[in-house]
Design a protein around this motif. Structure first.
Motif, PDB file in Angstrom:
ATOM      1  N   PRO A   1       0.815  -1.229   0.000  1.00 42.71           N
ATOM      2  CA  PRO A   1       0.000   0.000   0.000  1.00 42.71           C
ATOM      3  C   PRO A   1       0.847   1.277   0.000  1.00 42.71           C
ATOM      4  O   PRO A   1       0.776   2.083   0.907  1.00 42.71           O
ATOM      5  CB  PRO A   1      -0.780  -0.137   1.302  1.00 42.71           C
ATOM      6  N   THR A   2       1.655   1.417  -1.057  1.00 44.20           N
ATOM      7  CA  THR A   2       2.490   2.617  -1.107  1.00 44.20           C
ATOM      8  C   THR A   2       1.670   3.838  -1.462  1.00 44.20           C
ATOM      9  O   THR A   2       2.023   4.952  -1.140  1.00 44.20           O
ATOM     10  CB  THR A   2       3.586   2.465  -2.193  1.00 44.20           C
TER      11      THR A   2
ATOM     12  N   LYS B   1      -3.230  -4.453   3.345  1.00 42.08           N
ATOM     13  CA  LYS B   1      -3.121  -3.501   4.461  1.00 42.08           C
ATOM     14  C   LYS B   1      -3.625  -2.123   4.041  1.00 42.08           C
ATOM     15  O   LYS B   1      -2.956  -1.106   4.226  1.00 42.08           O
ATOM     16  CB  LYS B   1      -1.666  -3.414   4.928  1.00 42.08           C
ATOM     17  N   SER B   2      -4.786  -2.116   3.435  1.00 41.03           N
ATOM     18  CA  SER B   2      -5.252  -0.860   2.857  1.00 41.03           C
ATOM     19  C   SER B   2      -5.749   0.119   3.906  1.00 41.03           C
ATOM     20  O   SER B   2      -6.183   1.212   3.577  1.00 41.03           O
ATOM     21  CB  SER B   2      -6.355  -1.139   1.837  1.00 41.03           C
ATOM     22  N   ASP B   3      -5.684  -0.273   5.191  1.00 43.42           N
ATOM     23  CA  ASP B   3      -6.089   0.712   6.200  1.00 43.42           C
ATOM     24  C   ASP B   3      -5.007   1.772   6.382  1.00 43.42           C
ATOM     25  O   ASP B   3      -5.164   2.695   7.163  1.00 43.42           O
ATOM     26  CB  ASP B   3      -6.420   0.025   7.528  1.00 43.42           C
ATOM     27  N   ALA B   4      -3.910   1.648   5.601  1.00 43.11           N
ATOM     28  CA  ALA B   4      -2.880   2.674   5.669  1.00 43.11           C
ATOM     29  C   ALA B   4      -3.106   3.757   4.635  1.00 43.11           C
ATOM     30  O   ALA B   4      -2.365   4.729   4.558  1.00 43.11           O
ATOM     31  CB  ALA B   4      -1.508   2.031   5.454  1.00 43.11           C
ATOM     32  N   ILE B   5      -4.117   3.550   3.786  1.00 42.14           N
ATOM     33  CA  ILE B   5      -4.349   4.538   2.721  1.00 42.14           C
ATOM     34  C   ILE B   5      -5.678   5.245   2.974  1.00 42.14           C
ATOM     35  O   ILE B   5      -6.689   4.616   3.306  1.00 42.14           O
ATOM     36  CB  ILE B   5      -4.427   3.850   1.344  1.00 42.14           C
ATOM     37  N   SER B   6      -5.674   6.527   2.749  1.00 42.05           N
ATOM     38  CA  SER B   6      -6.922   7.278   2.919  1.00 42.05           C
ATOM     39  C   SER B   6      -7.803   7.072   1.708  1.00 42.05           C
ATOM     40  O   SER B   6      -7.365   6.643   0.656  1.00 42.05           O
ATOM     41  CB  SER B   6      -6.638   8.761   3.093  1.00 42.05           C
TER      42      SER B   6
ATOM     43  N   VAL C   1      -8.403  -5.437   4.161  1.00 41.71           N
ATOM     44  CA  VAL C   1      -7.801  -5.427   5.482  1.00 41.71           C
ATOM     45  C   VAL C   1      -8.142  -6.768   6.090  1.00 41.71           C
ATOM     46  O   VAL C   1      -9.280  -7.242   5.981  1.00 41.71           O
ATOM     47  CB  VAL C   1      -8.407  -4.296   6.339  1.00 41.71           C
TER      48      VAL C   1
ATOM     49  N   ARG D   1      -9.697  -3.987  13.383  1.00 46.06           N
ATOM     50  CA  ARG D   1      -8.380  -3.567  13.871  1.00 46.06           C
ATOM     51  C   ARG D   1      -8.592  -2.259  14.616  1.00 46.06           C
ATOM     52  O   ARG D   1      -9.159  -1.311  14.074  1.00 46.06           O
ATOM     53  CB  ARG D   1      -7.427  -3.342  12.686  1.00 46.06           C
TER      54      ARG D   1
ATOM     55  N   TYR E   1      -7.471   1.121  16.341  1.00 44.72           N
ATOM     56  CA  TYR E   1      -6.462   2.162  16.377  1.00 44.72           C
ATOM     57  C   TYR E   1      -6.887   3.215  17.376  1.00 44.72           C
ATOM     58  O   TYR E   1      -8.071   3.297  17.729  1.00 44.72           O
ATOM     59  CB  TYR E   1      -6.307   2.818  14.993  1.00 44.72           C
TER      60      TYR E   1
ATOM     61  N   CYS F   1     -13.446  -1.175   3.830  1.00 42.68           N
ATOM     62  CA  CYS F   1     -12.560  -1.848   2.871  1.00 42.68           C
ATOM     63  C   CYS F   1     -13.375  -2.795   2.012  1.00 42.68           C
ATOM     64  O   CYS F   1     -14.578  -2.977   2.232  1.00 42.68           O
ATOM     65  CB  CYS F   1     -11.452  -2.630   3.601  1.00 42.68           C
TER      66      CYS F   1
END
Lengths: 427, 460
Positions: free
Chosen positions: A157-158, A185-190, A238, A254, A256, A269
């Motif tokens: 997920p860059t 791990k797309s919860d790192a992208i808005s 995710v 998950r 946070y 997601c």
């Protein structure tokens, strides 16, 4: 009602006739389904992606169970594939699921050969099936199909674009397996970044000619949902096996500090979409595509490599018997030719050696002939010398004899003269 | 969405997940391995599901796809003419397969046994079926019926061959399955037993196709006669070890009950009819007699309903599967073994039949390479030996010649020496004689000089 494939195949040869009552063959699909349920189903998933992208977690989440394995380290020297098979059951349906993981993918400094072990693995499964299919006595009916039906490609997920390793790998795999790219791990992208990311990925795939799996839209009952889903690719997922209490329910999520990502919330997601598409709607189609498209391609290439053709030079179709017989004759001919060649080579060597030895023999004889001739000459000379000597001896002897005779005569005369003298003296 | 149920067992099971069917050993000569011998050895762990996954929908997916593809089935009917075969087909499929436009084979007079196909497309409840009926007019109708089964066998084999060739092509497309899935064999209702022709036919075809024997025109026998006849036929079938189509065992109790019921009534006694008659206000298919109506679909009158249910509604798929997994595989393995071993029927090679013909060739190639190596070594050895021999001979002869040469030389030298000696001797002799002569000459000279002197003196 739309025409079926079989009807299309029958073409002109069959006429449609009306039925005057209920015959009962509309139970055929049920008969077929019952048989397959009794036999059990089988499905094989390959997860390709760098270490740490959550492949194992996603599998656990998808299939609602805890599969094997500890997380792998990053120090693998190469890419290896680990596969595990599980028996799952849901209501009366038994599924034999095999999950294959790429261990060490993307961890090496030089990743040029990373895709190779994956391709080899996939080909090996095709090869095993092909071998079974070609056997004289085969048991295809009870064969455990290990061919990969779906490949989940995990994209990091860059937020920017695909890595070159991803492009290279997917390009190598797209003609061998159904690729479903997912953003891990797309919860790192808005949300806004995600939309752009998806567009970028899709356009990169298109511009590089990578064929990813398209959900089929030819069957009316699922065409609509499939085509909608096609536009959501790649799915941003995710995974989580931990449960968090939301409201009064325990859901997979998950947690946070700034909020909770709910796995099964479609706003958070695309996990539910993935599950729907992969398992609930298109699992059978994935298997069918693998068998009728990817496997057939592999088989065709393999057979052509081995020299099989469908038609002879006159474009008449070969029957199987002819093909095998032709192959066998060719094979036998080849073996015989090899034997002949070896024999010829030996005959050649023998000839050569014989010539050599003959030469040597000839030389030897010539040498001795020369010597003999010399010897003859010597002997002749000797003979001549002997003769000369003999002649001299003879001459000498003659001379001696003559001289002696003369002497004798002289002596006799001398004697007579002496006698005469003596006589005269006497007188 | 329904939650997945959890399994109660957590034992590790092997990959075999189906009940081995007894019918897998159906063929006699080449007993196929049972399902339990599949490519197992892959250990699978049983896992519990803790929530909904969704693959319980797989059967629906399969259902959907199969309807889209459509179905096909090939049914063969064999029996003497006049046994009501065409009528039965029409009754079974509730359609005029054979009509005045497309007359059944019985209306056409044949001199030899023909094999004819009729294809029809029928639809019901969204399901499309391509039905092929294979008829054998002329079967058993001649005076001499030897080999009348041959065209039938040839037809079945040719369908197998077509499928085998299609399956073996390099470029394969969706293969139409025109193999014969079921053969209805009509037995004449003589009431006594099987005719020799019946036995002969069934013996020759039971390992090529699923045979379902039927008693035709069952309305000519009373229930008791029918019962006797059936018993007799089944006895004879067992005696001659004829393998008719067997119903698969199932785990389901209900199904097993039905299956056992059918088994008891084998062979099925059937009646067919093209006409609809009104009986008690109902319109039924039947045959009108002065003494009543024999209803086709009445279970007490004949076994037609059982046949239809079994053939079409419950076991059609199984008939296809047995054809594919047993009869076709038998044909295929026999065919390929013949090709690989050039027709040598070598039972010792049974174990090798687990390879494909190509693998077989690979092995033969390896053997050949080994053989060639050995041959090469042997030839090399022989060659070396021969060369050594020859060289030795050459050396020997060289030595011999050398020896002789030496000898001759010595000889010559000896002679030379002899000559030299002789010459020397002669020279010595000569020179001494010459010396002697000279002396003598001198003496003579002296003497003559003296004489001369004396003579001169005397004269004085």
């Amino acid at each position: 009602m739309a025409s079926t494939e079989i009807a299309r195949q029958a073409g002109e040869g069959a006429r449609a006739v009306p039925l005057s009552g209920h015959v009962g063959f509309d139970s055929m699909p049920d008969q077929l389904v019952n048989k397959s349920v009794n036999h059990g189903f089988c499905f094989n998933i390959l997860c390709v992606g760098e270490t740490g992208l959550g492949k194992s977690t996603l599998m656990d989440t998808l299939f609602n169970t805890k599969f094997e394995g500890e997380p792998t380290q990053h120090n693998q020297p190469g890419v290896t594939l680990k596969s595990n098979t599980y028996e799952l059951q849901e209501s009366n349906v038994r599924l034999k699921l095999t999950v294959v993981n790429t261990v060490g993918f993307g961890d090496q400094i030089n990743k040029e050969d990373s895709y190779k072990s994956i391709v080899e693995f996939i080909d090996a499964q095709f090869e095993a099936y092909l071998q079974e299919e070609l056997k004289i006595k085969r048991t295809l009916h009870s064969y455990h199909d290990t061919r990969i039906h779906a490949c989940l490609y995990f994209i990091a997920p860059t937020g920017h674009s695909l890595k070159s390793l991803d492009l290279v790998t997917m390009k190598k795999l797209d003609s061998k397996v159904n690729i479903i790219p997912i953003i891990a791990k797309s919860d790192a992208i808005s949300k806004s970044e995600l939309a752009k990311f998806k567009i970028k990925i899709t356009s990169e795939l298109v511009s590089n000619g990578v064929q990813i799996y398209q959900f089929p839209t030819d069957d009316e009952s699922v065409a609509e949902i499939n085509s909608t889903m096609n536009s959501h690719l790649p799915f941003a997922v995710v995974g989580s096996t931990e449960e968090v209490k939301i409201g009064n329910k325990m859901v997979k999520a998950r947690q946070y500090p700034w909020g909770t990502v709910q796995v099964e919330n479609e706003n958070h997601c695309d996990f539910v979409k993935l599950r729907e598409m992969l398992i609930r709607v298109n699992m059978e189609d994935l298997r069918e595509q693998t068998h009728t498209r990817h496997y057939e391609l592999y088989r065709r290439c393999k057979l052509e490599e081995m020299g099989f053709k469908d038609t002879d030079p006159d474009s008449k179709p070969f029957s199987l018997q002819e093909t095998y017989e032709a192959k066998r004759n060719e094979f036998m001919g080849e073996l015989q030719k090899k034997e002949e060649e070896m024999r010829q080579m030996f005959v050649q060597r023998v000839k050569e050696k014989e010539a050599e030895l003959k030469e040597a023999e000839k030389e030897l004889h010539e040498k001795f002939d020369r010597l003999k001739k010399l010897h003859q000459d010597e002997k002749k000379k000797l003979e001549e010398k002997k003769k000369t000597l003999d002649d001299e001896l003879n001459t000498f002897k003659q001379k001696k004899t003559a001289a002696e005779l003369l002497q004798n005569q002289a002596q006799q005369a001398g004697g007579s003269t002496t006698l005469k003298r003596d006589k005269e003296r006497k007188n | 969405m329904p939650l997945g149920t959890t399994t109660t067992t957590t034992t590790i099971t092997t990959s075999q997940s189906c009940v081995p069917s007894l019918r897998e050993g159906m063929s006699s000569g080449e007993a196929l391995v049972s399902e339990a011998d599949g490519n197992g050895g892959i250990m699978a762990q049983q896992k519990n599901l803790e929530g909904y996954v969704g693959f319980a929908n797989l059967p629906n997916q399969v259902y959907r796809k199969s309807v889209k593809r459509g179905f096909e089935f090939t049914l063969m009917v064999v029996g003497e003419s006049g046994l009501g075969k065409s009528t039965l087909i029409n009754s079974l499929f509730l359609t005029d397969l054979y009509s005045p436009e497309y007359p059944g084979p019985s209306h056409r007079i044949k001199k030899t046994v023909q094999v004819e196909q009729s294809k029809v497309l029928i639809k019901e409840g969204g399901v499309q079926l391509l039905l092929t009926i294979v008829d054998t007019p002329g079967f058993g109708d001649a005076v001499d019926n030897s080999n009348c089964w041959q065209p039938v066998i040839d037809h079945i084999d040719s369908k197998f061959e077509d499928y085998l060739n299609a399956e073996s092509r390099v470029n394969r497309r969706q293969m139409p399955d025109s193999r014969v899935h079921c053969c209805l064999y009509f037995i004449a209702p003589s009431g006594h037993g099987l005719k020799p022709l019946d036995i002969e036919f069934m013996k020759r075809l039971h390992e090529k196709v699923n045979i379902i024997p039927l008693i035709a025109k069952a309305d000519t026998m009373t229930p008791e006669e029918c019962q006797q006849f059936k018993k007799q036929i089944m006895k004879e079938i067992q005696e001659h070890k004829i393998k008719i189509y067997e119903f698969p065992e199932t785990d389901d109790e209900e199904e097993m009950k039905l299956v056992r019921k059918i088994k008891d009534r084998l062979p099925l006694a059937v009646v067919g009819s093209n006409t609809i008659i009104e009986v008690n206000g109902k319109r039924v298919r039947g045959r009108q007699y002065p003494w009543g109506v024999a209803e086709v679909e009445n279970g007490e009158h004949c076994d037609f309903t059982i046949l239809r249910n079994m053939l079409i509604r419950t076991h059609m798929q199984d008939l296809k599967d047995v054809t594919n997994n047993v009869h076709y595989e038998n044909y295929r393995s026999r065919k390929l073994a013949a090709v690989t071993y050039n027709g040598v029927d070598n039972h010792k090679n049974k174990g090798q039949l687990t390879k494909s013909p190509l693998a077989q060739m690979e092995e033969e190639r390896r053997d050949h390479v080994a053989k060639m190596k050995k041959m090469e070594q042997e030839m090399e050895q022989v060659f070396e030996m021969k060369v050594k021999e020859k060289l030795q001979k050459l050396r020997d002869s060289e030595a011999e010649l050398q020896r002789r040469h030496e000898q001759m030389k010595k000889n010559l030298e000896a002679q030379h020496k002899e000559l030299e000696d002789k010459r020397r001797q002669h020279e010595d002799e000569k020179s001494s004689w010459e010396a002697q002569q000279r002396i003598l000459e001198q003496q003579k000279l002296d003497v003559s000089r003296t004489l001369e002197k004396n003579k001169k003196k005397k004269i004085f």
